[in-house]
Design a protein around this motif. Sequence first.
Motif, PDB file in Angstrom:
ATOM      1  N   SER A 200       0.897  -1.265  -0.032  1.00  0.00           N
ATOM      2  CA  SER A 200      -0.072  -0.061  -0.130  1.00  0.00           C
ATOM      3  C   SER A 200       0.826   1.309  -0.047  1.00  0.00           C
ATOM      4  CB  SER A 200      -0.809   0.060   1.275  1.00  0.00           C
ATOM      5  OG  SER A 200      -1.956  -0.960   1.154  1.00  0.00           O
ATOM      6  N   LEU A 201       1.932   1.238   0.894  1.00  0.00           N
ATOM      7  CA  LEU A 201       2.913   2.431   1.039  1.00  0.00           C
ATOM      8  C   LEU A 201       3.612   2.589  -0.522  1.00  0.00           C
ATOM      9  CD1 LEU A 201       3.925   1.989   4.610  1.00  0.00           C
ATOM     10  CD2 LEU A 201       2.519   3.595   3.755  1.00  0.00           C
ATOM     11  N   MET A 202       3.968   1.594  -1.076  1.00  0.00           N
ATOM     12  CA  MET A 202       4.712   1.585  -2.240  1.00  0.00           C
ATOM     13  C   MET A 202       3.705   2.054  -3.412  1.00  0.00           C
ATOM     14  SD  MET A 202       7.076  -2.074  -2.098  1.00  0.00           S
ATOM     15  CE  MET A 202       8.568  -1.852  -1.086  1.00  0.00           C
ATOM     16  N   LEU A 203       2.709   1.762  -3.372  1.00  0.00           N
ATOM     17  CA  LEU A 203       1.776   2.113  -4.490  1.00  0.00           C
ATOM     18  C   LEU A 203       1.427   3.533  -4.298  1.00  0.00           C
ATOM     19  CD1 LEU A 203      -1.255  -0.637  -4.550  1.00  0.00           C
ATOM     20  CD2 LEU A 203       0.191   0.044  -6.467  1.00  0.00           C
ATOM     21  N   GLU A 204       1.163   3.972  -3.247  1.00  0.00           N
ATOM     22  CA  GLU A 204       1.059   5.363  -2.820  1.00  0.00           C
ATOM     23  C   GLU A 204       2.300   6.168  -3.398  1.00  0.00           C
ATOM     24  OE1 GLU A 204      -0.439   6.937   0.566  1.00  0.00           O
ATOM     25  OE2 GLU A 204      -2.425   5.369   0.807  1.00  0.00           O
ATOM     26  N   LYS A 209       4.879   9.200  -9.917  1.00  0.00           N
ATOM     27  CA  LYS A 209       5.770   8.850 -11.100  1.00  0.00           C
ATOM     28  C   LYS A 209       4.850   8.054 -12.484  1.00  0.00           C
ATOM     29  CE  LYS A 209       9.255   7.868  -7.552  1.00  0.00           C
ATOM     30  NZ  LYS A 209       9.773   6.676  -6.957  1.00  0.00           N
ATOM     31  N   LEU A 210       3.626   8.131 -12.239  1.00  0.00           N
ATOM     32  CA  LEU A 210       2.784   7.263 -13.319  1.00  0.00           C
ATOM     33  C   LEU A 210       1.700   8.256 -13.636  1.00  0.00           C
ATOM     34  CD1 LEU A 210       2.586   3.825 -11.613  1.00  0.00           C
ATOM     35  CD2 LEU A 210       4.232   4.780 -13.377  1.00  0.00           C
ATOM     36  N   THR A 305     -12.646  -2.111  -3.151  1.00  0.00           N
ATOM     37  CA  THR A 305     -11.633  -1.360  -4.039  1.00  0.00           C
ATOM     38  C   THR A 305     -11.285  -0.067  -3.574  1.00  0.00           C
ATOM     39  OG1 THR A 305     -12.301  -3.018  -5.776  1.00  0.00           O
ATOM     40  CG2 THR A 305     -11.143  -0.908  -6.393  1.00  0.00           C
ATOM     41  N   THR A 306     -10.089   0.383  -3.840  1.00  0.00           N
ATOM     42  CA  THR A 306     -10.022   1.915  -3.548  1.00  0.00           C
ATOM     43  C   THR A 306      -9.003   2.434  -4.860  1.00  0.00           C
ATOM     44  OG1 THR A 306      -9.773   1.516  -1.322  1.00  0.00           O
ATOM     45  CG2 THR A 306      -8.681   3.619  -2.186  1.00  0.00           C
ATOM     46  N   TRP A 307      -9.884   3.333  -5.342  1.00  0.00           N
ATOM     47  CA  TRP A 307      -8.935   3.864  -6.655  1.00  0.00           C
ATOM     48  C   TRP A 307      -8.032   4.707  -5.968  1.00  0.00           C
ATOM     49  CZ3 TRP A 307      -8.754   2.051 -11.412  1.00  0.00           C
ATOM     50  CH2 TRP A 307      -9.644   1.143 -11.738  1.00  0.00           C
ATOM     51  N   LEU A 308      -6.853   4.513  -6.302  1.00  0.00           N
ATOM     52  CA  LEU A 308      -5.619   5.501  -6.097  1.00  0.00           C
ATOM     53  C   LEU A 308      -5.350   6.707  -6.794  1.00  0.00           C
ATOM     54  CD1 LEU A 308      -3.234   2.780  -4.383  1.00  0.00           C
ATOM     55  CD2 LEU A 308      -4.860   4.028  -3.106  1.00  0.00           C
ATOM     56  N   SER A 309      -5.590   6.426  -8.196  1.00  0.00           N
ATOM     57  CA  SER A 309      -5.368   7.353  -9.071  1.00  0.00           C
ATOM     58  C   SER A 309      -6.306   7.116 -10.414  1.00  0.00           C
ATOM     59  CB  SER A 309      -3.860   7.305  -9.377  1.00  0.00           C
ATOM     60  OG  SER A 309      -3.606   6.077 -10.193  1.00  0.00           O
TER      61      SER A 309
END
Length: 309
Positions: A200-204, A209-210, A305-309
């Motif tokens: 989770s931390l790495m995804l955030e 960068k994406l 599901t959580t959409w992060l971006s």
Amino acid sequence: MLLALARPSWAAGVAPGQIKNFVTFGDSYTDSSYYPTADGGYAWPTWAAMYGNFSLYGFARSGATCSNILTYRPYPPILGWQIPAYMNETRNGTLELNPEETMYTIWIGTNDLGANALLTGSDAPTTSIVEVRQCAIDVMNKLYESGARNFIMQNILPLDLTILYSNYSYPNRYWYAERNTTEWNVFMKELVRAGNEITSLMLEAAIPKLPGAHIASFDSYGLFTDMYNNPQNYLNGTAPYSVTSCINSCVYTLDNATASTCTVATGTDADSFLWYDELHPSQQSDRIVAREITAVMKGEYNQWTTWLS
């Protein structure tokens, strides 16, 4: 307040009707390349393709880890085989997919964390849970660099609830040597929870960068925990509900590669089980996963599901 503004809580994900194709990477939980699969029937992507009328392109393979350099197993890993196979097909024109209409799913970790890997000691002694979860992020980054833009990152289900890693486990087809089942259960619980939080931390951290990417975090851990605790909401077979036994159970003699006793539930009784065997989810569980992931790909609200971006 600044942190709250910086977090992509506004992310809406994909639009209804946008996704027409999906591409899968992972292990036996996702491998749709053969039948019957590791769950005794169809893998969840096959059901999802049917539920959502999507075109499925499955690169997941049974036995896979994220990288054989980190946790070696003699099966096709994501980085060493699955991604190269996908890239080869896109380069030679075999596979032509519109990035806007295609979802990429990544579900890996079961074999990285388990027996003959982190749990019992990897062939690469410096490998930790940090490296194997970074590997999953690296997979997403490589796909992004190739043009992919829509992702579902599925976290690790509660492996400590499977029969193989439970504290009441028995010698079985996946491990018939001596072991301390309580120690395995506690260690696996910690590996999974730490691995999911690290991911989770790495995804955030990866999101800035994406640019242009739409990334969903799918909580497999939460879904399977709920199925375990509330089987009546998910299982619909004709036998009593069971989350602590499995459809296809084989008890082995200690230190002996031959099963001494096997029991198999058949017919509609099978839909009363959370697990197919000592490690894999059942068909009914996979249909639930497919239902939830289909909702995500159709642009619908999904509680896992959580959409992060």
